[in-house]
Design a protein around this motif. Sequence first.
Motif, PDB file in Angstrom:
ATOM      1  N   VAL A 214       0.849  -1.184   0.000  1.00  0.00           N
ATOM      2  CA  VAL A 214       0.000   0.000   0.000  1.00  0.00           C
ATOM      3  C   VAL A 214       0.889   1.239   0.000  1.00  0.00           C
ATOM      4  O   VAL A 214       1.707   1.429   0.911  1.00  0.00           O
ATOM      5  CB  VAL A 214      -0.931   0.019   1.229  1.00  0.00           C
ATOM      6  N   ILE A 215       0.738   2.069  -1.013  1.00  0.00           N
ATOM      7  CA  ILE A 215       1.498   3.315  -1.101  1.00  0.00           C
ATOM      8  C   ILE A 215       0.878   4.323  -0.144  1.00  0.00           C
ATOM      9  O   ILE A 215      -0.330   4.593  -0.190  1.00  0.00           O
ATOM     10  CB  ILE A 215       1.500   3.848  -2.544  1.00  0.00           C
ATOM     11  N   VAL A 216       1.711   4.895   0.719  1.00  0.00           N
ATOM     12  CA  VAL A 216       1.217   5.812   1.740  1.00  0.00           C
ATOM     13  C   VAL A 216       2.328   6.792   2.124  1.00  0.00           C
ATOM     14  O   VAL A 216       3.491   6.397   2.205  1.00  0.00           O
ATOM     15  CB  VAL A 216       0.735   5.020   2.991  1.00  0.00           C
ATOM     16  N   PRO A 217       2.012   8.056   2.322  1.00  0.00           N
ATOM     17  CA  PRO A 217       3.042   8.981   2.798  1.00  0.00           C
ATOM     18  C   PRO A 217       3.415   8.672   4.239  1.00  0.00           C
ATOM     19  O   PRO A 217       2.574   8.245   5.040  1.00  0.00           O
ATOM     20  CB  PRO A 217       2.382  10.361   2.676  1.00  0.00           C
ATOM     21  N   SER A 218       4.676   8.883   4.562  1.00  0.00           N
ATOM     22  CA  SER A 218       5.131   8.697   5.938  1.00  0.00           C
ATOM     23  C   SER A 218       4.603   9.794   6.848  1.00  0.00           C
ATOM     24  O   SER A 218       4.440   9.587   8.055  1.00  0.00           O
ATOM     25  CB  SER A 218       6.662   8.683   5.971  1.00  0.00           C
ATOM     26  N   MET A 219       4.322  10.962   6.283  1.00  0.00           N
ATOM     27  CA  MET A 219       3.857  12.104   7.066  1.00  0.00           C
ATOM     28  C   MET A 219       2.353  11.989   7.311  1.00  0.00           C
ATOM     29  O   MET A 219       1.514  12.481   6.562  1.00  0.00           O
ATOM     30  CB  MET A 219       4.184  13.412   6.327  1.00  0.00           C
ATOM     31  N   THR A 220       2.021  11.272   8.361  1.00  0.00           N
ATOM     32  CA  THR A 220       0.634  11.073   8.768  1.00  0.00           C
ATOM     33  C   THR A 220       0.640  10.564  10.203  1.00  0.00           C
ATOM     34  O   THR A 220       1.698  10.217  10.754  1.00  0.00           O
ATOM     35  CB  THR A 220      -0.076  10.064   7.840  1.00  0.00           C
ATOM     36  N   PHE A 221      -0.518  10.497  10.811  1.00  0.00           N
ATOM     37  CA  PHE A 221      -0.612   9.896  12.133  1.00  0.00           C
ATOM     38  C   PHE A 221      -0.402   8.391  11.990  1.00  0.00           C
ATOM     39  O   PHE A 221      -0.764   7.783  10.976  1.00  0.00           O
ATOM     40  CB  PHE A 221      -1.969  10.188  12.761  1.00  0.00           C
ATOM     41  N   CYS A 222       0.172   7.769  13.008  1.00  0.00           N
ATOM     42  CA  CYS A 222       0.523   6.353  12.933  1.00  0.00           C
ATOM     43  C   CYS A 222      -0.688   5.454  12.705  1.00  0.00           C
ATOM     44  O   CYS A 222      -0.539   4.312  12.249  1.00  0.00           O
ATOM     45  CB  CYS A 222       1.279   5.922  14.184  1.00  0.00           C
ATOM     46  N   ALA A 223      -1.897   5.943  12.983  1.00  0.00           N
ATOM     47  CA  ALA A 223      -3.103   5.130  12.765  1.00  0.00           C
ATOM     48  C   ALA A 223      -3.220   4.686  11.322  1.00  0.00           C
ATOM     49  O   ALA A 223      -3.693   3.568  11.040  1.00  0.00           O
ATOM     50  CB  ALA A 223      -4.343   5.925  13.167  1.00  0.00           C
ATOM     51  N   THR A 224      -2.813   5.535  10.382  1.00  0.00           N
ATOM     52  CA  THR A 224      -2.891   5.167   8.973  1.00  0.00           C
ATOM     53  C   THR A 224      -2.074   3.923   8.694  1.00  0.00           C
ATOM     54  O   THR A 224      -2.514   2.999   7.995  1.00  0.00           O
ATOM     55  CB  THR A 224      -2.379   6.329   8.097  1.00  0.00           C
ATOM     56  N   ILE A 225      -0.877   3.870   9.251  1.00  0.00           N
ATOM     57  CA  ILE A 225       0.024   2.741   9.013  1.00  0.00           C
ATOM     58  C   ILE A 225      -0.478   1.503   9.758  1.00  0.00           C
ATOM     59  O   ILE A 225      -0.438   0.387   9.222  1.00  0.00           O
ATOM     60  CB  ILE A 225       1.462   3.080   9.450  1.00  0.00           C
TER      61      ILE A 225
END
Length: 382
Positions: free
Chosen positions: A81-92
């Motif tokens: 899953v492509i996702v930016p690292s700059m986010t709240f950890c909940a996304t990951i």
Amino acid sequence: MTAPARPDAARNACPYLYGQEAKAVARVLESGQYGHTDVTEEFERRVADVLGVADAVAVASGTAALHAALLAAGVGPGDEVIVPSMTFCATIQAILAVGATPRFVDIEPATLCVTDQLVKEAVSDTTAAVVPVLFGGRAVDLGTVQEELDERGIVVIEDAAHAFGSYAGTQRVGTTGALTCFSFGPIKNLTCGQGGMVIPRTPEDADTLRRLRLLGVVQSQSERANITTYRVDSFGLRYQLSSIFAAIGLVQLDRFATSEHTRRQLWRTYQDALAPLEGVTLVDVDPDHTVPHLCQVRVPHRDQVFAELRAQGIGVGVHYPPNHLQPAFAAWRRTLPATEQAGQEILSLPFHQHLTERDIEHVVSALGQSLKSAGGSRCATC
């Protein structure tokens, strides 16, 4: 001796209630029906009406929304899953919860959002989904890569936790064809106290999401009241939104036009007040199209400035430490220069609807003085 912070400047973020929420909750409590009821279903219908979409599926939190959306899209083990690292950890964590792996990508420095080009460069044979984060409420346009994603069967799942009410061009976020996930947590643009929502792409998505949030049970709660058994035909979780929380959300929806206007005005007030500060860059949220969730600046000597402002009782924060540098996600670490630079510079200023213009002037004056003492800025008016 430093001057004490003004009361509302001491908080980085906090809920804003309009006074009718307590009465709405009391009516639910008096009914004796606290779970998923017609109040929750009314909240779903009202959100769908506000956004102009066919359906909306309420769940227990924004994280639950992301998890359920990934499951509904069939993302699982072996998928990337492509996702930016700059986010709240909940996304990951939601990505890991379905057994998939994150493919961290960098951000555009001015907005802290991922771009279509960055996504295009990251797509691989194992990519199953892209999760753009609508950082600070700003919509993300995947324009030039969208056709390729569609051809490959790669689903776009928007993490719009910050972005309820914002626009992508002339369309509300949630109406552009992606699976869109909102959060209605305590400090979001619209709060239920706790809660989330998924905007499905199709009726089939909606049906899958409703079964997922109710432990895979086929029959609805009202249908089960009139039968002696029920059928479970798929995996599921207990992700329903309580009618207690939905009642708060209904009141918030009634006042959302006011919230939308106020948050934009507060951001613009900050924009004007920050203009004289040299060396300070305001993260661009495009306030003409965004209902801002954060007001962030990039500053030199961030940690020193943070400590000085906190010592003065001013509620600054950092949203967020880059996820690819977190110990829990070290297996997927990559070099992301723009994200790592932003992680050293970003500072979230107090931003919530209790703030006054005087509060903002106080925060900006203190920021200017802190930068001056840190040697990072000069201010013509400080």
